[in-house]
Scaffold this motif. Structure first.
Motif, short mmCIF file in Angstrom:
data_model
loop_
_atom_site.label_atom_id
_atom_site.label_comp_id
_atom_site.label_asym_id
_atom_site.label_seq_id
_atom_site.Cartn_x
_atom_site.Cartn_y
_atom_site.Cartn_z
N THR A 25 0.70 -1.27 0.03
CA THR A 25 -0.14 0.00 -0.10
C THR A 25 0.85 1.29 0.01
O THR A 25 0.37 2.44 -0.71
CB THR A 25 -1.00 -0.08 1.24
N LYS A 26 2.14 1.10 0.52
CA LYS A 26 3.11 2.42 0.41
C LYS A 26 3.32 2.71 -1.04
O LYS A 26 3.82 3.91 -1.15
CB LYS A 26 4.09 1.92 1.27
N LEU A 27 3.11 1.91 -1.91
CA LEU A 27 3.79 2.30 -2.96
C LEU A 27 2.85 3.27 -3.82
O LEU A 27 1.64 3.21 -3.93
CB LEU A 27 3.94 1.06 -3.96
N ALA A 28 3.71 4.20 -4.48
CA ALA A 28 3.20 5.12 -5.18
C ALA A 28 2.28 4.66 -6.24
O ALA A 28 2.78 3.69 -7.14
CB ALA A 28 4.00 6.25 -5.70
N GLY A 29 1.00 4.99 -6.61
CA GLY A 29 0.19 4.49 -7.66
C GLY A 29 -0.78 3.50 -7.28
O GLY A 29 -1.59 3.14 -8.10
N VAL A 30 -0.47 2.87 -6.24
CA VAL A 30 -1.33 1.55 -5.43
C VAL A 30 -2.62 2.11 -5.23
O VAL A 30 -2.51 3.00 -4.30
CB VAL A 30 -0.68 0.67 -4.82
N ALA A 31 -3.69 1.96 -5.96
CA ALA A 31 -5.26 2.24 -5.27
C ALA A 31 -5.81 1.20 -4.44
O ALA A 31 -6.58 1.55 -3.54
CB ALA A 31 -5.92 2.64 -6.63
N GLY A 32 -5.42 -0.03 -4.51
CA GLY A 32 -6.06 -1.15 -3.79
C GLY A 32 -5.46 -2.28 -3.85
O GLY A 32 -4.37 -2.63 -4.59
N VAL A 33 -5.34 -2.92 -2.67
CA VAL A 33 -4.66 -4.26 -2.62
C VAL A 33 -5.47 -5.46 -1.95
O VAL A 33 -6.20 -5.22 -1.01
CB VAL A 33 -3.63 -4.02 -1.38
N GLU A 34 -5.58 -6.35 -2.40
CA GLU A 34 -6.19 -7.66 -2.06
C GLU A 34 -5.06 -8.86 -1.89
O GLU A 34 -4.35 -9.01 -3.02
CB GLU A 34 -7.25 -8.24 -3.15
N VAL A 35 -5.02 -9.54 -0.78
CA VAL A 35 -3.98 -10.52 -0.57
C VAL A 35 -4.93 -11.65 0.33
O VAL A 35 -5.58 -11.32 1.37
CB VAL A 35 -2.99 -9.91 0.09
N SER A 36 -4.32 -12.86 -0.12
CA SER A 36 -5.05 -14.08 0.65
C SER A 36 -3.68 -14.97 0.86
O SER A 36 -3.06 -15.57 -0.21
CB SER A 36 -6.05 -14.54 -0.46
N ALA A 37 -3.73 -15.18 2.35
CA ALA A 37 -2.68 -16.20 2.65
C ALA A 37 -3.18 -17.71 2.06
O ALA A 37 -2.38 -18.57 1.68
CB ALA A 37 -2.85 -16.26 4.04
N LYS A 38 -4.50 -17.81 2.14
CA LYS A 38 -5.17 -19.23 1.73
C LYS A 38 -4.69 -19.63 0.26
O LYS A 38 -4.26 -20.61 0.13
CB LYS A 38 -6.63 -19.28 1.80
N THR A 39 -4.85 -18.49 -0.71
CA THR A 39 -4.66 -18.73 -2.29
C THR A 39 -3.10 -18.55 -2.40
O THR A 39 -2.66 -18.98 -3.68
CB THR A 39 -5.50 -18.16 -2.80
N GLY A 40 -2.41 -17.58 -1.59
CA GLY A 40 -1.17 -17.21 -1.85
C GLY A 40 -1.26 -16.03 -3.17
O GLY A 40 -0.26 -15.88 -3.56
N ARG A 41 -2.46 -15.21 -3.20
CA ARG A 41 -2.42 -14.36 -4.29
C ARG A 41 -2.51 -13.23 -3.74
O ARG A 41 -2.96 -12.70 -2.72
CB ARG A 41 -3.95 -14.63 -4.90
N LEU A 42 -1.76 -12.14 -4.40
CA LEU A 42 -1.64 -10.66 -4.29
C LEU A 42 -2.19 -10.06 -5.40
O LEU A 42 -1.77 -10.33 -6.54
CB LEU A 42 -0.48 -10.24 -3.96
N VAL A 43 -3.31 -9.32 -5.43
CA VAL A 43 -3.83 -8.40 -6.74
C VAL A 43 -3.79 -7.09 -6.05
O VAL A 43 -4.31 -6.54 -5.33
CB VAL A 43 -5.35 -8.98 -6.93
N ILE A 44 -3.20 -6.18 -7.01
CA ILE A 44 -3.11 -4.78 -6.74
C ILE A 44 -3.74 -4.12 -7.89
O ILE A 44 -3.77 -4.47 -9.09
CB ILE A 44 -1.73 -4.32 -6.55
N SER A 45 -4.61 -2.96 -7.42
CA SER A 45 -5.15 -2.02 -8.33
C SER A 45 -4.22 -0.85 -8.57
O SER A 45 -4.06 -0.39 -7.39
CB SER A 45 -6.57 -1.82 -8.00
N THR A 46 -4.02 -0.52 -9.71
CA THR A 46 -3.17 0.63 -9.69
C THR A 46 -3.88 1.89 -10.54
O THR A 46 -4.70 1.41 -11.51
CB THR A 46 -2.01 0.61 -10.51
N ASP A 47 -3.68 3.09 -10.35
CA ASP A 47 -4.39 4.24 -11.10
C ASP A 47 -3.09 4.77 -11.97
O ASP A 47 -3.13 5.74 -12.62
CB ASP A 47 -5.01 5.12 -10.29
N SER A 48 -1.58 4.40 -11.74
CA SER A 48 -0.68 4.81 -12.50
C SER A 48 0.39 3.57 -12.50
O SER A 48 0.19 2.75 -11.61
CB SER A 48 -0.12 6.22 -12.04
#
Length: 69
Positions: A25-48
């Motif tokens: 979330t600290k990264l510039a341009g990141v608008a949203g973060v979804e993370v799941s330990a169960k699936t091991g997936r990280l999905v980021i939404s960016t506006d730049s």
């Protein structure tokens, strides 16, 4: 808005998810973060554009390993 997906290894609980979420979330341009330990997936939404290396480094800072998928 763009989404990028990563496979994260080493997460096993909600605290792990929170650690990854907090660093990414600290990264510039990141608008949203979804993370799941169960699936091991990280999905980021960016506006730049966000550099994949920056995301991988942020996940590393949290103590885990990420690879873009």
């Amino acid at each position: 808005m763009t989404t990028n997906e990563y496979q994260v290894t080493g997460m096993s609980c909600g605290h792990c998810e929170a650690s990854v979420r907090n660093e990414v979330t600290k990264l510039a341009g990141v608008a949203g973060v979804e993370v799941s330990a169960k699936t091991g997936r990280l999905v980021i939404s960016t506006d730049s554009p966000v550099d994949d290396d920056a995301v991988v480094a942020a996940v590393d800072e949290a103590g885990y390993t990420a690879v873009r998928i």
